[in-house]
Design a protein around this motif. Structure first.
Motif, PDB file in Angstrom:
ATOM      1  N   ASP A   1     -11.508  10.956   0.996  1.00 20.93           N
ATOM      2  CA  ASP A   1     -12.628  10.040   0.874  1.00 20.93           C
ATOM      3  C   ASP A   1     -13.913  10.705   1.364  1.00 20.93           C
ATOM      4  N   GLU A   2     -13.819  11.391   2.482  1.00 26.13           N
ATOM      5  CA  GLU A   2     -14.984  12.066   3.066  1.00 26.13           C
ATOM      6  C   GLU A   2     -15.553  13.126   2.125  1.00 26.13           C
ATOM      7  N   VAL A   3     -14.686  13.947   1.540  1.00 27.76           N
ATOM      8  CA  VAL A   3     -15.183  15.011   0.662  1.00 27.76           C
ATOM      9  C   VAL A   3     -15.709  14.444  -0.651  1.00 27.76           C
ATOM     10  N   LEU A   4     -15.095  13.397  -1.171  1.00 30.63           N
ATOM     11  CA  LEU A   4     -15.619  12.773  -2.389  1.00 30.63           C
ATOM     12  C   LEU A   4     -17.020  12.217  -2.147  1.00 30.63           C
ATOM     13  N   ARG A   5     -17.223  11.626  -0.996  1.00 27.33           N
ATOM     14  CA  ARG A   5     -18.546  11.101  -0.656  1.00 27.33           C
ATOM     15  C   ARG A   5     -19.580  12.210  -0.567  1.00 27.33           C
ATOM     16  N   SER A   6     -19.148  13.390  -0.148  1.00 25.76           N
ATOM     17  CA  SER A   6     -20.101  14.478   0.067  1.00 25.76           C
ATOM     18  C   SER A   6     -20.490  15.205  -1.217  1.00 25.76           C
ATOM     19  N   LEU A   7     -19.757  14.976  -2.309  1.00 25.39           N
ATOM     20  CA  LEU A   7     -20.089  15.656  -3.562  1.00 25.39           C
ATOM     21  C   LEU A   7     -21.424  15.169  -4.107  1.00 25.39           C
ATOM     22  N   PRO A   8     -22.181  16.052  -4.754  1.00 22.98           N
ATOM     23  CA  PRO A   8     -23.397  15.601  -5.441  1.00 22.98           C
ATOM     24  C   PRO A   8     -23.040  14.534  -6.487  1.00 22.98           C
ATOM     25  N   ALA A   9     -24.004  13.693  -6.811  1.00 23.06           N
ATOM     26  CA  ALA A   9     -23.761  12.528  -7.666  1.00 23.06           C
ATOM     27  C   ALA A   9     -23.105  12.893  -8.996  1.00 23.06           C
ATOM     28  N   LYS A  10     -23.596  13.904  -9.693  1.00 27.31           N
ATOM     29  CA  LYS A  10     -23.024  14.226 -11.004  1.00 27.31           C
ATOM     30  C   LYS A  10     -21.630  14.841 -10.870  1.00 27.31           C
ATOM     31  N   GLN A  11     -21.394  15.624  -9.829  1.00 27.83           N
ATOM     32  CA  GLN A  11     -20.050  16.169  -9.630  1.00 27.83           C
ATOM     33  C   GLN A  11     -19.064  15.037  -9.352  1.00 27.83           C
ATOM     34  N   ARG A  12     -19.459  14.089  -8.520  1.00 23.50           N
ATOM     35  CA  ARG A  12     -18.580  12.960  -8.230  1.00 23.50           C
ATOM     36  C   ARG A  12     -18.344  12.151  -9.498  1.00 23.50           C
ATOM     37  N   ALA A  13     -19.397  11.952 -10.289  1.00 25.19           N
ATOM     38  CA  ALA A  13     -19.251  11.205 -11.542  1.00 25.19           C
ATOM     39  C   ALA A  13     -18.270  11.899 -12.474  1.00 25.19           C
ATOM     40  N   VAL A  14     -18.360  13.228 -12.577  1.00 26.34           N
ATOM     41  CA  VAL A  14     -17.437  13.966 -13.444  1.00 26.34           C
ATOM     42  C   VAL A  14     -16.004  13.814 -12.946  1.00 26.34           C
ATOM     43  N   VAL A  15     -15.792  13.926 -11.641  1.00 22.40           N
ATOM     44  CA  VAL A  15     -14.440  13.790 -11.083  1.00 22.40           C
ATOM     45  C   VAL A  15     -13.894  12.390 -11.328  1.00 22.40           C
ATOM     46  N   VAL A  16     -14.714  11.374 -11.080  1.00 19.16           N
ATOM     47  CA  VAL A  16     -14.263   9.990 -11.285  1.00 19.16           C
ATOM     48  C   VAL A  16     -13.948   9.741 -12.756  1.00 19.16           C
ATOM     49  N   LEU A  17     -14.833  10.185 -13.645  1.00 23.31           N
ATOM     50  CA  LEU A  17     -14.604   9.953 -15.071  1.00 23.31           C
ATOM     51  C   LEU A  17     -13.387  10.723 -15.576  1.00 23.31           C
ATOM     52  N   ARG A  18     -13.168  11.917 -15.066  1.00 24.60           N
ATOM     53  CA  ARG A  18     -12.048  12.737 -15.533  1.00 24.60           C
ATOM     54  C   ARG A  18     -10.719  12.253 -14.967  1.00 24.60           C
ATOM     55  N   TYR A  19     -10.659  12.092 -13.663  1.00 30.51           N
ATOM     56  CA  TYR A  19      -9.371  11.839 -13.016  1.00 30.51           C
ATOM     57  C   TYR A  19      -9.090  10.373 -12.730  1.00 30.51           C
ATOM     58  N   TRP A  20     -10.102   9.522 -12.729  1.00 30.05           N
ATOM     59  CA  TRP A  20      -9.853   8.098 -12.546  1.00 30.05           C
ATOM     60  C   TRP A  20      -9.861   7.372 -13.892  1.00 30.05           C
ATOM     61  N   CYS A  21     -10.887   7.660 -14.698  1.00 29.12           N
ATOM     62  CA  CYS A  21     -11.011   6.984 -15.993  1.00 29.12           C
ATOM     63  C   CYS A  21     -10.255   7.710 -17.101  1.00 29.12           C
ATOM     64  N   ASP A  22      -9.769   8.912 -16.819  1.00 30.35           N
ATOM     65  CA  ASP A  22      -8.973   9.711 -17.749  1.00 30.35           C
ATOM     66  C   ASP A  22      -9.739  10.022 -19.044  1.00 30.35           C
ATOM     67  N   LEU A  23     -11.036  10.330 -18.900  1.00 28.77           N
ATOM     68  CA  LEU A  23     -11.825  10.715 -20.064  1.00 28.77           C
ATOM     69  C   LEU A  23     -11.704  12.217 -20.279  1.00 28.77           C
ATOM     70  N   ASN A  24     -11.831  12.659 -21.527  1.00 28.91           N
ATOM     71  CA  ASN A  24     -11.808  14.097 -21.794  1.00 28.91           C
ATOM     72  C   ASN A  24     -13.214  14.663 -21.611  1.00 28.91           C
ATOM     73  N   GLU A  25     -13.345  15.987 -21.719  1.00 31.49           N
ATOM     74  CA  GLU A  25     -14.634  16.638 -21.468  1.00 31.49           C
ATOM     75  C   GLU A  25     -15.729  16.124 -22.396  1.00 31.49           C
ATOM     76  N   GLN A  26     -15.395  15.939 -23.668  1.00 25.33           N
ATOM     77  CA  GLN A  26     -16.406  15.465 -24.620  1.00 25.33           C
ATOM     78  C   GLN A  26     -16.882  14.059 -24.270  1.00 25.33           C
ATOM     79  N   GLU A  27     -15.964  13.175 -23.899  1.00 21.60           N
ATOM     80  CA  GLU A  27     -16.343  11.806 -23.530  1.00 21.60           C
ATOM     81  C   GLU A  27     -17.202  11.796 -22.266  1.00 21.60           C
TER      82      GLU A  27
END
Length: 180
Positions: free
Chosen positions: A118-144
């Motif tokens: 949780d601590e490291v996710l909070r520390s990520l820059p906004a776009k990096q966190r967004a990419v991680v959330v969209l990829r690994y939580w929302c299961d979107l592919n790179e194009q999406e």
């Protein structure tokens, strides 16, 4: 009578739903996504409300294509903007992603966001966190992800690589010390 289930993102695509049915079907998924993006349950609820308001204004056009993807894009952009505003103001978030799970009556996710992760996710820059959330939580592919954030696939890849390197370094897995 079969149990009521929430339609998946795939089932929503192309379905003729009213805006109210769409909100009911997507609120849980999108709220969890928002909480992971901003780490503040109350702010996540506010951002989701704003996103739904914007989608409602364009419902006739948006509903024909992929309304959940459009709403997610609005939500991510709002979260990134909010993160920038917070950085300028120095506000601290309140609430945790696990609060949403508890409120929804969902079981805790093993290895879910708490403690060090949780601590490291909070520390990520906004776009990096967004990419991680969209990829690994929302299961979107790179194009999406690229379409959602309005960036290139290459930028998605570099944000993902940097975020994962930060996560591995923080979790003590740099250099494969603990394996993959």
């Amino acid at each position: 009578m079969p149990p009521l289930t929430t339609p998946s993102a795939q089932e929503i695509r192309g379905a003729e739903l009213t805006f109210e049915e769409f909100v009911t079907a997507t609120a849980g998924r999108l709220l969890r996504t928002a909480v992971f993006l901003v780490y503040d349950r109350h702010l996540a609820e506010d951002l989701l409300q704003v996103a739904y308001e914007r989608v409602a204004k364009r419902w006739k056009r948006v509903s024909r294509d992929n309304p959940e993807a459009y709403t997610r894009k609005v939500l991510v952009n709002l979260a990134i903007d909010e993160r920038k505003r917070r950085a300028r103001r120095g506000d601290m978030p309140v609430g945790m992603p696990t609060d949403v799970e508890r409120a929804a009556g969902a079981p805790a996710v093993p290895g879910g966001p708490d403690g060090e992760l949780d601590e490291v996710l909070r520390s990520l820059p906004a776009k990096q966190r967004a990419v991680v959330v969209l990829r690994y939580w929302c299961d979107l592919n790179e194009q999406e992800i690229a379409e959602t954030l309005g960036i290139s696939r290459g930028t998605v890849k570099s944000h993902t690589a940097r975020a994962m390197a930060a996560l591995r370094a923080h979790m003590g897995q740099e250099g494969g010390a603990h394996g993959r």
